[in-house]
Motif scaffolding. Structure first.
Motif, PDB file in Angstrom:
ATOM      1  N   HIS A  76       0.554  -1.446   0.054  1.00 23.99           N
ATOM      2  CA  HIS A  76       0.192  -0.009   0.542  1.00 23.99           C
ATOM      3  C   HIS A  76       1.416   0.874   0.145  1.00 23.99           C
ATOM      4  CE1 HIS A  76      -3.344  -2.959   0.383  1.00 23.99           C
ATOM      5  NE2 HIS A  76      -2.610  -3.464   1.545  1.00 23.99           N
ATOM      6  N   LEU A  77       2.014   1.234  -0.874  1.00 20.86           N
ATOM      7  CA  LEU A  77       3.239   2.706  -0.624  1.00 20.86           C
ATOM      8  C   LEU A  77       2.445   3.681  -0.820  1.00 20.86           C
ATOM      9  CD1 LEU A  77       6.106   2.185   0.118  1.00 20.86           C
ATOM     10  CD2 LEU A  77       6.552   2.313  -2.490  1.00 20.86           C
ATOM     11  N   ASP A  78       1.140   3.837  -2.177  1.00 21.25           N
ATOM     12  CA  ASP A  78       0.741   4.890  -2.485  1.00 21.25           C
ATOM     13  C   ASP A  78       0.613   5.756  -1.354  1.00 21.25           C
ATOM     14  OD1 ASP A  78       2.564   4.998  -5.037  1.00 21.25           O
ATOM     15  OD2 ASP A  78       0.774   4.443  -6.062  1.00 21.25           O
ATOM     16  N   ALA A  79      -0.432   5.151  -1.093  1.00 16.97           N
ATOM     17  CA  ALA A  79      -1.357   5.200   0.162  1.00 16.97           C
ATOM     18  C   ALA A  79      -0.374   5.653   1.824  1.00 16.97           C
ATOM     19  CB  ALA A  79      -2.326   4.561   0.252  1.00 16.97           C
ATOM     20  N   PHE A  80       1.064   5.310   2.052  1.00 20.47           N
ATOM     21  CA  PHE A  80       1.203   5.300   3.327  1.00 20.47           C
ATOM     22  C   PHE A  80       2.738   6.086   3.306  1.00 20.47           C
ATOM     23  CE2 PHE A  80       4.275   4.146   6.539  1.00 20.47           C
ATOM     24  CZ  PHE A  80       3.382   3.918   7.375  1.00 20.47           C
ATOM     25  N   LYS A  81       2.912   6.034   1.770  1.00 20.58           N
ATOM     26  CA  LYS A  81       4.058   7.298   1.489  1.00 20.58           C
ATOM     27  C   LYS A  81       3.597   8.730   2.439  1.00 20.58           C
ATOM     28  CE  LYS A  81       4.244   6.950  -2.991  1.00 20.58           C
ATOM     29  NZ  LYS A  81       4.477   7.667  -4.031  1.00 20.58           N
ATOM     30  N   ALA A  83       3.890  12.800   2.869  1.00 19.86           N
ATOM     31  CA  ALA A  83       3.508  13.917   2.093  1.00 19.86           C
ATOM     32  C   ALA A  83       4.951  14.346   1.536  1.00 19.86           C
ATOM     33  CB  ALA A  83       2.739  15.252   2.729  1.00 19.86           C
ATOM     34  N   ALA A  84       6.038  14.124   1.530  1.00 16.54           N
ATOM     35  CA  ALA A  84       6.806  14.820   1.265  1.00 16.54           C
ATOM     36  C   ALA A  84       7.807  14.036   0.058  1.00 16.54           C
ATOM     37  CB  ALA A  84       8.217  14.848   1.904  1.00 16.54           C
ATOM     38  N   ALA A  85       7.032  12.849  -0.032  1.00 18.59           N
ATOM     39  CA  ALA A  85       7.041  11.895  -1.219  1.00 18.59           C
ATOM     40  C   ALA A  85       6.141  11.994  -1.965  1.00 18.59           C
ATOM     41  CB  ALA A  85       7.125  10.248  -0.153  1.00 18.59           C
ATOM     42  N   ALA A  90      10.057  11.996  -8.645  1.00 20.00           N
ATOM     43  CA  ALA A  90      11.507  11.343  -8.293  1.00 20.00           C
ATOM     44  C   ALA A  90      11.051  11.507  -6.772  1.00 20.00           C
ATOM     45  CB  ALA A  90      12.943  12.604  -8.783  1.00 20.00           C
ATOM     46  N   ALA A  91      11.193  11.883  -5.694  1.00 21.84           N
ATOM     47  CA  ALA A  91      10.607  12.206  -3.983  1.00 21.84           C
ATOM     48  C   ALA A  91      10.452  10.882  -4.301  1.00 21.84           C
ATOM     49  CB  ALA A  91      10.269  13.313  -3.829  1.00 21.84           C
ATOM     50  N   SER A  92       8.751  10.479  -4.798  1.00 22.95           N
ATOM     51  CA  SER A  92       8.385   9.368  -4.721  1.00 22.95           C
ATOM     52  C   SER A  92       8.965   7.304  -4.983  1.00 22.95           C
ATOM     53  CB  SER A  92       7.018   9.308  -6.175  1.00 22.95           C
ATOM     54  OG  SER A  92       6.300   7.952  -5.334  1.00 22.95           O
ATOM     55  N   GLU A  93       9.639   8.008  -5.874  1.00 23.81           N
ATOM     56  CA  GLU A  93      10.684   6.942  -5.837  1.00 23.81           C
ATOM     57  C   GLU A  93      12.011   6.559  -5.139  1.00 23.81           C
ATOM     58  OE1 GLU A  93      10.617   3.981  -8.484  1.00 23.81           O
ATOM     59  OE2 GLU A  93       8.945   5.029  -8.912  1.00 23.81           O
ATOM     60  N   ALA A 135      11.821   9.749   6.868  1.00 20.27           N
ATOM     61  CA  ALA A 135      10.410  10.871   6.137  1.00 20.27           C
ATOM     62  C   ALA A 135       9.467  10.822   6.867  1.00 20.27           C
ATOM     63  CB  ALA A 135      10.328   9.652   5.363  1.00 20.27           C
ATOM     64  N   HIS A 136       8.870   9.644   8.474  1.00 16.54           N
ATOM     65  CA  HIS A 136       8.162   9.006   8.560  1.00 16.54           C
ATOM     66  C   HIS A 136       7.707  10.429  10.034  1.00 16.54           C
ATOM     67  CE1 HIS A 136       5.893   7.374   6.082  1.00 16.54           C
ATOM     68  NE2 HIS A 136       6.278   6.604   6.009  1.00 16.54           N
ATOM     69  N   GLY A 137       8.517  10.885  10.281  1.00 13.08           N
ATOM     70  CA  GLY A 137       9.200  11.721  11.702  1.00 13.08           C
ATOM     71  C   GLY A 137       9.875  11.056  12.742  1.00 13.08           C
ATOM     72  N   GLU A 138       9.795   9.765  12.721  1.00  6.14           N
ATOM     73  CA  GLU A 138      10.300   9.132  13.780  1.00  6.14           C
ATOM     74  C   GLU A 138      11.553   8.995  13.641  1.00  6.14           C
ATOM     75  OE1 GLU A 138       8.052   7.687  15.908  1.00  6.14           O
ATOM     76  OE2 GLU A 138       6.286   7.640  14.618  1.00  6.14           O
TER      77      GLU A 138
END
Length: 167
Positions: A76-81, A83-85, A90-93, A135-138
């Motif tokens: 479920h990568l698209d739903a979980f990534k 905001a910055a990604a 390019a950021a998504s990849e 990326a997730h603030g952890e």
């Protein structure tokens, strides 16, 4: 393990707690018998291989291991990534590659019959773990301290490998 609460929260918000297609009376009966698995946990379980899925129905409330987290996130990568990604392709990849690298390292360490990962692969995987967490603030503080050191070690390892331009 730092992402366990975040993945569970995302799954609950996305898929809700109640299983689909179960009558209210049946749901109450399941809850009383402790055989109740919320809809979000059932859908997360569907991301796993058969062996892990069987165990998942017993311990879905516990801390999840890297395999469980990675499988749910990758499916479920698209739903979980974060905001910055989502800001550019390019950021998504880059984010997708980091998540896949984390999965590769986990699988390499969990299945030594396929050969142990090299020092460079371990360092790159560790760096990817920190970057995904960041990326997730952890673990942002830890990542800020560890990433430059891991980058320097990985670069030194690459230079020291046989056949590299500087060896």
């Amino acid at each position: 393990a730092a992402l366990t609460p975040r993945v569970k929260q995302w799954a609950r918000e996305t898929w809700a707690d109640e299983p689909q297609g179960v009558a209210a009376e049946e749901l109450e009966r399941l809850k009383k018998k402790h055989n109740y698995v919320p809809r979000w946990a059932h859908l997360c379980r569907e991301c796993l291989s058969d062996n892990f899925a069987r165990e998942f129905s017993k311990d879905y409330l516990d801390e999840w291991d890297a395999y469980r987290l990675g499988e749910v996130i990758q499916r479920h990568l698209d739903a979980f990534k974060p905001a910055a990604a989502r800001e550019s392709d390019a950021a998504s990849e880059i984010y997708r590659n980091r998540v896949h690298h984390v999965g590769f390292l986990r699988n390499s360490l969990a299945h030594p019959s396929f050969g142990q990962p090299s020092v460079s692969e371990c360092l790159a995987g560790s760096k990817a773990v920190l970057e995904v967490l960041r990326a997730h603030g952890e673990g942002v503080g830890e990542a800020a301290l560890a990433l430059p050191l891991l980058q320097r070690i990985a670069e030194a390892e690459r230079r020291a490998e046989p056949g590299s331009p500087s060896s």
